[in-house]
Design an enzyme around this catalytic site. Structure first.
Site, mmCIF file in Angstrom:
data_model
loop_
_atom_site.group_PDB
_atom_site.id
_atom_site.type_symbol
_atom_site.label_atom_id
_atom_site.label_comp_id
_atom_site.label_asym_id
_atom_site.label_seq_id
_atom_site.Cartn_x
_atom_site.Cartn_y
_atom_site.Cartn_z
ATOM 1 N N GLY A 173 -7.876 65.502 78.824
ATOM 2 C CA GLY A 173 -7.356 65.870 80.155
ATOM 3 C C GLY A 173 -6.983 67.324 80.144
ATOM 4 O O GLY A 173 -7.227 68.060 81.094
ATOM 5 N N ALA A 174 -6.405 67.740 79.048
ATOM 6 C CA ALA A 174 -6.005 69.128 78.886
ATOM 7 C C ALA A 174 -5.595 69.321 77.442
ATOM 8 O O ALA A 174 -5.404 68.357 76.717
ATOM 9 C CB ALA A 174 -4.834 69.456 79.810
ATOM 10 N N MET A 175 -5.474 70.580 77.039
ATOM 11 C CA MET A 175 -5.101 70.857 75.652
ATOM 12 C C MET A 175 -4.134 72.024 75.619
ATOM 13 O O MET A 175 -4.395 73.073 76.203
ATOM 14 C CB MET A 175 -6.367 71.147 74.842
ATOM 15 C CG MET A 175 -6.110 71.582 73.409
ATOM 16 S SD MET A 175 -5.304 70.259 72.436
ATOM 17 C CE MET A 175 -4.284 71.271 71.363
ATOM 18 N N HIS B 260 3.207 68.370 81.165
ATOM 19 C CA HIS B 260 2.999 67.867 79.792
ATOM 20 C C HIS B 260 2.589 69.008 78.860
ATOM 21 O O HIS B 260 3.154 69.180 77.784
ATOM 22 C CB HIS B 260 1.915 66.781 79.837
ATOM 23 C CG HIS B 260 1.554 66.196 78.500
ATOM 24 N ND1 HIS B 260 1.821 64.901 78.143
ATOM 25 C CD2 HIS B 260 0.940 66.740 77.423
ATOM 26 C CE1 HIS B 260 1.396 64.670 76.917
ATOM 27 N NE2 HIS B 260 0.844 65.776 76.447
ATOM 28 N N GLU B 261 1.620 69.782 79.289
ATOM 29 C CA GLU B 261 1.119 70.853 78.412
ATOM 30 C C GLU B 261 2.169 71.929 78.198
ATOM 31 O O GLU B 261 2.317 72.448 77.097
ATOM 32 C CB GLU B 261 -0.155 71.468 78.999
ATOM 33 C CG GLU B 261 -1.290 70.469 79.227
ATOM 34 C CD GLU B 261 -1.586 69.617 78.022
ATOM 35 O OE1 GLU B 261 -1.381 70.056 76.879
ATOM 36 O OE2 GLU B 261 -2.019 68.456 78.226
ATOM 37 N N HIS C 175 4.719 71.158 75.652
ATOM 38 C CA HIS C 175 4.251 71.377 74.281
ATOM 39 C C HIS C 175 4.451 72.818 73.803
ATOM 40 O O HIS C 175 4.414 73.069 72.608
ATOM 41 C CB HIS C 175 2.753 71.098 74.188
ATOM 42 C CG HIS C 175 2.385 69.661 73.969
ATOM 43 N ND1 HIS C 175 2.954 68.871 73.010
ATOM 44 C CD2 HIS C 175 1.453 68.878 74.586
ATOM 45 C CE1 HIS C 175 2.391 67.661 73.038
ATOM 46 N NE2 HIS C 175 1.486 67.648 73.996
HETATM 47 ZN ZN LIG Z 1 0.072 66.285 74.598
#
Ligand SMILES: [Zn+2]
Ligand SMILES: *[C@@H]1O[C@H](CO)[C@@H](O)[C@H](O)[C@H]1NC(C)=O
Ligand SMILES: *[C@@H]1O[C@H](CO)[C@@H](O)[C@H](O)[C@H]1NC(C)=O
Ligand SMILES: *[C@@H]1O[C@H](CO)[C@@H](O)[C@H](O)[C@H]1NC(C)=O
Ligand SMILES: *[C@@H]1O[C@H](CO)[C@@H](O)[C@H](O)[C@H]1NC(C)=O
Length: 960
Positions: free
Chosen positions: A345-347, A381-382, A385
């Site tokens: 989904g994403a990084m 979310h990203e 992190h």
């Molecule tokens: Zn994550």
């Protein structure tokens, strides 16, 4: 990664699927919703069955081990990469690079082991694969021999003499790698802009593919500083983790190229690196903001404003996290880029986050409220992190759950700050808790935490990106934050981040920092240490069902298993007992929290014979609740009388608990069904969604049987008032409801109404779609309603409707729109159209590889499509396995999607035979999913035989 899912990789799938479909009745549309997977960690090596023994390391030599020795420690790298965006004479896309790494010797050794995968080395043969020099006046030993150890993905350098402890050395390499379209490592992505094919180069390193871009010590604890330089064609822009220091034009072999150097990174792990070369453009934050924020995407996407929403959200979310973590954003800039081809989904690459287009771009004209929410949650979310994961990193992948569980939990807090009117935190109960409860109720589940020595190979690491890691991790941390209180939790967290910044940690380090705050705070009283409480949730799989007996005030706990006859063969040191924080209320009054620390106990205040008792208020605890029959009756009476006396999250949870307790044979199925009787009065999304999700199982099991008629009639009676309610508040479907959750529930109302044949529903969706077919340039359907309208119109239409949908899919320039059409195309009831659609997945120019497994899963969700998919899956096994077998979440969801309707002996035999036939080759990341499909099928067979008659009778009685 994100939902991106795996955005954390795995997040990608879950959230993508949920994001698109959550607002659409899963029931009505038969979307696969992702039940994630489960590994049996107790069974020593996680994927041992996936790795044929012939491939396991033949010896005990250091280069046959997957883990690096601790003799060397990298300090910094100088990496220069040059991706070619045009094919070479052999028809291959490739990149070249040079890399140097300065490392310090910590233990005397004559071996250098460094990760390298699929790279060809181009120094002259005399210099072997690499050149070694000493730094700071040290002389380097002579290289005796070098070779590549393919299986363990290592470059091995054997030296004549030993490296000296405390000295530093420089290892230089030159290499060439393929810039393939495999979505891993340094890869290429293609898309069409104004009719012209464009190629871009980008990366996905997590978890173990940085070694495909350049040789590196590719373990999270081997943090270093990276000086990155990219060479790239004129007219392209190069991005990396640090800000660009400058771009100059140079000539190499008569070829003009640009050279961009980047600010050295902070000290960081290799899996967080990112390099992107593209013709993308960006929008950026105003110069007053203290962090440079840029949103990058295709020119057309930026020019049509699709990045605006992401830009608007990023600054507040970063500020929220700075405050929450009490730590300033550690970098000078934040780039976020939307890629046309991306598996997760994403990084969360540090400073350069990569996304699927659907996870970053938002266009109010075409994207739905769910698409918008997805963007907010994934960005949050990203960005979470950037601190938790990037600044402080897990020491090894066995602690991935802490990283991903944490980001998943706080993503809701960040999104809630940015969109305060949405009540988005409530959705955790649906999207995380209820979702993972399903998986964690199986004997094939696994504990959150694995031992470090159980996780070594890339396959084993990849398997960790599952729902347990993301959703259970998130819900267990939420429970912790709730019983400590958020200020205490946040304080411990910020102490933890400060102590371990630019370093790595394990989960017990977090417990310790939290414990210090608890010990210093006289207002917090815990019955045991955080370590003792939390280890029971971390180190054993599953969760309890807590039974409250209001006659006696007795409470007890029991490991909840959906299959009442399943045998747990993995013992737990805690005997499958938990320390359970039980918040509860009595007749509408909050009664505080009571800790259940043993299997059974008595809590006198819970005794009553007149008032209802409700446990797990607002569903903050990771457990289900059962009651004595009289208390169930009292709750039921309260629901019918005035359901609002029970908190909305609990109304949803009562339904979800009741249905699951029934499936586990703890209460009668008819008691669970009776919890839906009050729904004719319910207008809120969460209870409706909980009900629809659970009733979906009845559809899966009975859609092809005589039970279906009465079931449909009963549900029609329940949804009719909801459908009428929305018709009224939308002025006969001419406006949209204003509330975020109301918009979701409107979709439920329409989907379920159409599915159950409410008068006027089918006509409504057909009329909208027909209008669009007549005026393809002006779609009258609101983005929130598109999926259900397209689906219902295509289901009741024929080839003309389907072909129009396909044409619109091919023309769709917006990914979210394309995904909706892709889903709707699976709703047709014509077998030949479904088969043709499946054939398209074999051709990546018809359907992109990243979307193909969704198509297969979607078609499998259609009652007519499911047998076709099963044929297709077996008939094209080699192709399917080769193309989807590697990336774990896609493949698992594929297997699950195919098997979820299986409920006959015949289907079970087919599944078992299929497994046997291909056992020798292994199922790769799908091994556990395969076993799980068999387990689920057996449970379905049993359930149908036990429940069919009573469900039939109950429905007939209550649908009158
Ligand atoms: Zn994550
Ligand atoms: C582990 O798995 C193997 C193969 O699936 C099985 O034979 C063995 O009994 C399992 N061991 C345990 C402890 O579950
Ligand atoms: C690595 O790159 C940095 C920054 O470009 C440069 O100052 C340094 O000299 C390089 N180190 C080596 C050993 O090439
Ligand atoms: C690397 O070498 C192998 C064997 O010569 C060759 O097949 C492959 O195409 C090369 N890869 C690249 C990127 O040049
Ligand atoms: C934030 O961190 C600083 C130290 O960097 C500390 O002095 C302060 O008390 C912290 N604030 C909170 C609310 O924890």
């Amino acid at each position: 990664m994100g939902k991106g899912f795996y955005i954390s990789k795995r997040l990608g799938l879950v959230f993508l699927v949920l994001g698109i479909s959550a607002v659409v009745s899963i029931l009505a549309l038969s979307v696969i919703y992702s039940q994630e997977k489960h590994k049996n960690k107790e069974n020593s090596t996680v994927v041992s069955t996936a790795v044929p023994s012939s491939k396991s390391p033949p010896s005990n030599k250091p280069w046959d081990k997957y883990r690096l020795p601790d003799s060397l420690s990298p300090q910094f790298y100088n990496v220069t990469l040059w991706p070619r965006l045009e094919m070479d004479e052999r028809g291959m896309y490739f990149f070249t690079g040079t890399s140097g790494v300065a490392f310090t010797c910590l233990k005397e050794t004559d071996l250098i082991l460094i990760h390298s995968s699929e790279l060809n080395y181009t120094l002259t043969p005399q210099t072997h694969h690499a050149m070694l020099t000493g730094l700071g006046g040290t002389s380097a030993p002579v290289i005796l021999e070098t070779w590549l150890q393919t299986q363990t993905q290592l470059m091995v350098i054997h030296l004549k003499d030993k490296l000296k402890v405390g000295k530093s050395y420089w290892l230089h390499t030159e290499f060439r790698g393929e810039l393939s379209d495999d979505l891993e490592g340094f890869y290429r992505s293609e898309f069409v802009e104004n009719g012209v094919k464009k190629v871009l180069a980008t990366t996905q390193m997590q978890p173990t593919d940085a070694r495909k871009a350049f040789p590196c010590f590719d373990e999270p604890a081997m943090k270093a500083v990276f000086h990155v330089t990219l060479l790239h064609p004129p007219e392209t822009v190069a991005l990396s983790n640090g800000i660009e220091l400058g771009t100059e034009s140079i000539t190499i072999n008569n070829q003009e190229v640009l050279r961009t150097r980047f600010e050295p990174t902070a000290k960081m792990s290799t899996y967080l690196l990112a390099f992107v070369v593209s013709e993308f453009t960006n929008i950026q934050s105003s110069p007053e903001a203290d962090i440079l924020i840029r949103i990058w995407a295709r020119r057309e996407a930026i020019e049509t404003g699709q990045g605006d929403y992401a830009l608007k959200l990023t600054f507040p979310i970063l500020k929220f996290f700075e405050k929450y973590y009490n730590t300033t954003y550690p970098l000078s800039k934040s780039d976020q880029i939307a890629l046309p081809d991306f598996s997760a989904g994403a990084m969360e690459n540090w400073g350069l986050v990569t996304y699927r287009e659907t996870s970053l771009l938002y266009n109010p004209k075409v994207s739905s409220s769910a698409n918008k929410q997805w963007v907010a949650v994934v960005i949050s979310h990203e960005l979470a992190h950037m601190w938790f994961g990037n600044l402080v990193t897990m020491r090894w992948w066995n602690n991935l759950w802490l990283n991903e569980g944490f980001a998943t939990y706080v993503s809701y807090l960040g999104a809630d700050y940015a969109e305060p009117t949405w009540n988005i935190k409530d959705l955790m109960v649906l999207h995380e808790l209820q979702a993972v409860f399903e998986v964690d109720a199986l004997v094939s589940s696994h504990p959150l935490s694995s031992r470090e020595d159980e996780i070594a190979t890339p396959d084993q690491i990849n398997e960790l990106f599952d729902t347990i890691t993301y959703s259970k991790g998130a819900m267990v941390l939420r429970m912790l934050s709730e019983f400590l209180s958020e200020p205490v939790f946040a304080k411990g967290l910020s102490n933890y981040l400060q102590q371990y910044a630019y370093d790595t940690s394990v989960y017990t380090d977090l417990w310790q920092k939290l414990q210090e705050v608890v010990d210093a705070d006289s207002n917090v009283h815990l019955p045991a240490s955080i370590n003792e409480i939390m280890n029971r949730w971390i180190l054993q799989m599953g969760y309890p069902v807590v039974t409250v007996n209001t006659h006696t005030g007795g409470i007890s706990q029991q490991h909840f298993l959906i299959d009442s006859e399943a045998e747990v063969d993995s013992p737990s040191q805690y005997n499958y007992e938990w320390f359970v924080p039980i918040t509860w209320m009595k007749k509408g009054v909050n009664m505080g929290q009571h800790w259940l620390l043993s299997k059974t106990a008595t809590h006198e205040p819970m005794r009553t014979n007149s008032e209802w008792v409700l446990a797990n208020v607002n569903v903050t605890g990771y457990f289900r609740v059962n009651y004595d029959p009289q208390n169930w009756e009292r709750l039921l009476a309260q629901l019918s009388l005035d359901h609002k006396a029970i908190p909305v999250l609990n109304r949803g949870q009562i339904i979800d608990d009741a249905f699951n307790l029934a499936r586990a044979n703890i209460i009668h199925t008819t008691l669970a069904l009776s919890m839906t009787m009050y729904l004719s009065e319910e207008r809120e999304y969460i209870p409706w969604e909980s009900a629809i999700k659970n009733v979906r199982y009845f559809f899966l099991m009975f859609e092809q049987s005589e039970v279906f008629g009465p079931l449909k009639m009963y549900l029609r009676g329940k949804v009719q008032p909801l459908f009428d309610h929305f018709r009224v508040i939308t002025s006969n479907w001419t406006q949209m409801p204003s509330g975020h959750m109301d918009r979701y529930n409107q979709v439920n109302a329409i989907s379920l109404a159409c599915k159950t044949g409410v008068d006027g529903c089918s006509e409504l969706t057909r009329a909208w779609y027909r209008w669009w077919m007549d005026n393809p340039d002006s779609n009258p359907i609101h983005p929130d309603l598109k999926m259900t309208v397209y689906c219902n119109a295509i289901a009741s239409g024929g080839v003309e409707e389907w072909d129009f949908g396909w044409k619109m899919f091919k023309n769709a320039s917006i990914a979210a729109e394309a995904m909706k059409l892709l889903f709707a195309l699976s709703c047709t009831t014509e077998p030949w159209l479904l088969n043709r659609f499946l054939e398209y997945t074999l051709n990546s120019s018809a359907i992109k590889k990243q979307d193909a497994s969704f198509v297969i899963s979607y078609v499998a969700g259609n009652v007519i499509g499911q047998p076709l998919v099963w044929e297709f899956f077996r008939g094209n096994w080699e192709y399917v396995f080769k193309n989807f077998g590697g990336g774990s979440f896609l493949f698992e969801s594929l297997i699950q999607g195919i098997a979820e309707r299986f409920s006959t002996q015949f289907e079970l035999q087919q599944l078992e035979r299929f497994k046997e036939d291909y056992a020798a080759k292994g199922f790769g990341s799908g091994t556990q999913a395969m076993d799980q499909a068999i387990e689920t099928t057996k449970a379905n067979i049993k359930w149908v035989s036990e429940n069919k008659k009573q469900v039939m009778d109950w429905m007939i009685k209550h649908s009158a």
